[in-house]
Design a protein around this motif. Sequence first.
Motif, PDB file in Angstrom:
ATOM      1  N   SER A   1      -5.551   9.380  -3.914  1.00 50.55           N
ATOM      2  CA  SER A   1      -4.478   8.429  -3.590  1.00 50.55           C
ATOM      3  C   SER A   1      -4.420   8.147  -2.097  1.00 50.55           C
TER       4      SER A   1
ATOM      5  N   ARG B   1      -7.685   6.462  -0.807  1.00 51.62           N
ATOM      6  CA  ARG B   1      -7.713   5.066  -1.242  1.00 51.62           C
ATOM      7  C   ARG B   1      -6.826   4.218  -0.334  1.00 51.62           C
ATOM      8  N   THR B   2      -5.676   4.741   0.035  1.00 53.58           N
ATOM      9  CA  THR B   2      -4.771   4.005   0.917  1.00 53.58           C
ATOM     10  C   THR B   2      -5.383   3.826   2.304  1.00 53.58           C
TER      11      THR B   2
ATOM     12  N   LYS C   1     -12.788   1.136  -1.958  1.00 55.66           N
ATOM     13  CA  LYS C   1     -11.373   1.137  -2.354  1.00 55.66           C
ATOM     14  C   LYS C   1     -11.238   1.041  -3.868  1.00 55.66           C
TER      15      LYS C   1
ATOM     16  N   MET D   1       0.839  -1.209   0.000  1.00 53.22           N
ATOM     17  CA  MET D   1       0.000   0.000   0.000  1.00 53.22           C
ATOM     18  C   MET D   1       0.867   1.250   0.000  1.00 53.22           C
ATOM     19  N   ALA D   2       1.902   1.249   0.826  1.00 53.74           N
ATOM     20  CA  ALA D   2       2.792   2.408   0.901  1.00 53.74           C
ATOM     21  C   ALA D   2       3.473   2.646  -0.445  1.00 53.74           C
TER      22      ALA D   2
ATOM     23  N   ASP E   1      -7.877   1.176   2.068  1.00 57.24           N
ATOM     24  CA  ASP E   1      -7.203  -0.119   1.933  1.00 57.24           C
ATOM     25  C   ASP E   1      -6.711  -0.605   3.300  1.00 57.24           C
ATOM     26  N   VAL E   2      -6.173   0.303   4.105  1.00 54.32           N
ATOM     27  CA  VAL E   2      -5.738  -0.047   5.460  1.00 54.32           C
ATOM     28  C   VAL E   2      -6.936  -0.540   6.278  1.00 54.32           C
TER      29      VAL E   2
ATOM     30  N   THR F   1       0.917   3.957  -2.998  1.00 53.33           N
ATOM     31  CA  THR F   1       0.606   5.359  -2.715  1.00 53.33           C
ATOM     32  C   THR F   1       1.711   6.272  -3.229  1.00 53.33           C
TER      33      THR F   1
END
Length: 130
Positions: free
Chosen positions: A66, A69-70, A105, A37-38, A73-74, A41
């Motif tokens: 962006s 969305r992250t 997401k 994810m990181a 996702d988390v 991003t």
Amino acid sequence: DMRMRYTPDVLYRTFEAAGENGRPEMRRYWLLDFGFMACLTGVMIAVSANIAGRETWVYPLMISLSVVRTAVDVAEDSLFLTLLRSFPERRNGAAKLASAVTTLKHTLLIAWLAMLFFLLLQSAFGLHIL
């Protein structure tokens, strides 16, 4: 899983099908996914800066998509890990929430990609719509 949405039954069947040996692998994957994810991003932000241009109004919108969305996702992976930890107990409300978060997401990613392709097409044809 790349589904836009799923039912609690589908999610719990997936946990069951993974078996005793597969569920720890699922847990490891979701923990590893935080690193992915990181990276994603970072790529989305870099692409946004290069395509949208920092001086345009589109740039902060793409950056926001962006980052949000992250965060979603988390939340999704955190829900999956919580549901997996409590398995075989079924928490249908949380499973339905996980499905809604997955849908959000994917929707945010699609919105970001649509903006990206629009900007690329605009640039390719010399248009100045935005």
